[in-house]
Design a protein around this motif. Structure first.
Motif, PDB file in Angstrom:
ATOM      1  N   PHE A  90      37.422 -54.016  10.302  1.00  0.00           N
ATOM      2  CA  PHE A  90      38.754 -54.713  11.032  1.00  0.00           C
ATOM      3  C   PHE A  90      38.761 -54.896  12.671  1.00  0.00           C
ATOM      4  O   PHE A  90      39.696 -55.982  13.434  1.00  0.00           O
ATOM      5  N   GLY A  91      38.578 -53.739  13.539  1.00  0.00           N
ATOM      6  CA  GLY A  91      39.068 -53.645  14.766  1.00  0.00           C
ATOM      7  C   GLY A  91      40.101 -52.923  15.348  1.00  0.00           C
ATOM      8  O   GLY A  91      40.310 -52.366  16.386  1.00  0.00           O
ATOM      9  N   SER A  92      41.359 -53.712  14.759  1.00  0.00           N
ATOM     10  CA  SER A  92      42.690 -53.488  14.887  1.00  0.00           C
ATOM     11  C   SER A  92      43.926 -53.583  13.814  1.00  0.00           C
ATOM     12  O   SER A  92      43.209 -53.755  12.725  1.00  0.00           O
ATOM     13  N   LYS A  93      45.177 -53.051  14.167  1.00  0.00           N
ATOM     14  CA  LYS A  93      45.876 -54.004  12.854  1.00  0.00           C
ATOM     15  C   LYS A  93      46.125 -55.252  13.178  1.00  0.00           C
ATOM     16  O   LYS A  93      46.927 -55.196  11.903  1.00  0.00           O
ATOM     17  N   ASP A  94      45.913 -56.061  13.817  1.00  0.00           N
ATOM     18  CA  ASP A  94      45.915 -57.187  14.169  1.00  0.00           C
ATOM     19  C   ASP A  94      44.952 -57.491  13.367  1.00  0.00           C
ATOM     20  O   ASP A  94      44.729 -58.548  12.252  1.00  0.00           O
ATOM     21  N   GLY A  95      43.829 -57.300  13.634  1.00  0.00           N
ATOM     22  CA  GLY A  95      42.496 -57.824  12.824  1.00  0.00           C
ATOM     23  C   GLY A  95      42.857 -56.724  11.725  1.00  0.00           C
ATOM     24  O   GLY A  95      42.590 -58.507  10.677  1.00  0.00           O
TER      25      GLY A  95
END
Length: 205
Positions: free
Chosen positions: A51-56
């Protein structure tokens, strides 16, 4: 997009499921990649990879839940064999299902996050737009069958339906339902009203 050999559906889905669990348990303020990794029994590096990041990760969770909801609603709303009053009753049933599954909690959390996070806000607005389009199409079809909607346009009806259910979800999550605020009963009585004015065999051409 096809998954690579490393990006297995089971790992990705387990992280999404864990993110939903943590979000429901701890709220957005307690949603961390560490907590999700622990709940999914995986490494934080897997979250970054998928996902790349928490937001992703959050956006993937919301997209997963929204896709399931839209498919369910579409299968009911676009079925010409189901009368509108029954579609309304099923929507009331779905409200309870969505409360139990956590979708409503996730949606309400992300609505709040979306005020300050443009990507999350865009995702929430897009999901509302999909539901609005379904409601408009349903209202147009019913108007054709019964010869109009009185002073309302299909867009008016979609706005009212969306507002009614989002408002009901908010009341229910806050625990405000009572004899003085009978949320579920009021929604179901709208279906009763539709049934009273629904022409015989209006579900079919």
């Amino acid at each position: 997009m096809a998954l690579s050999a490393r990006e297995t559906p089971s790992t990705r889905q387990s992280i999404i499921d864990a993110a939903r669990h943590v979000l429901m348990r701890d709220g957005f303020s307690g949603l961390s990649t560490r907590a999700v990794a622990e709940a999914a029994k995986t490494q934080m590096s897997q979250i970054r990879y998928h996902f790349g990041s928490k937001d992703g990760m959050i956006l993937a969770l919301f997209a997963d839940m929204t896709e399931r909801l839209i498919l369910r609603q579409t299968s009911v709303f676009e079925d010409p064999e189901i009368p509108l009053s029954e579609k309304w009753a099923l929507s009331c049933d779905f409200l309870d299902q969505d409360l139990d599954s956590g979708y409503v909690r996730v949606l309400q959390e992300l609505i709040a996050v979306g005020w300050s996070n443009p990507a999350v806000g865009d995702a929430v607005r897009a999901s509302f737009g999909q539901l609005r389009d379904l409601h408009v199409a349903l209202a147009k079809d019913f108007a054709d069958r019964i010869g109009g909607l009185g002073p309302f346009t299909p867009e008016d009806v979609a706005a009212l339906v969306g507002s009614a259910f989002i408002g009901a979800e908010t009341y229910l999550l806050l625990g405000l339902e009572s004899d003085a605020l009978p949320v579920r009963r009021a929604l179901r009585r709208i279906g009763d009203l539709i049934a009273q004015h629904e022409p015989p065999n209006s579900a079919k051409d």
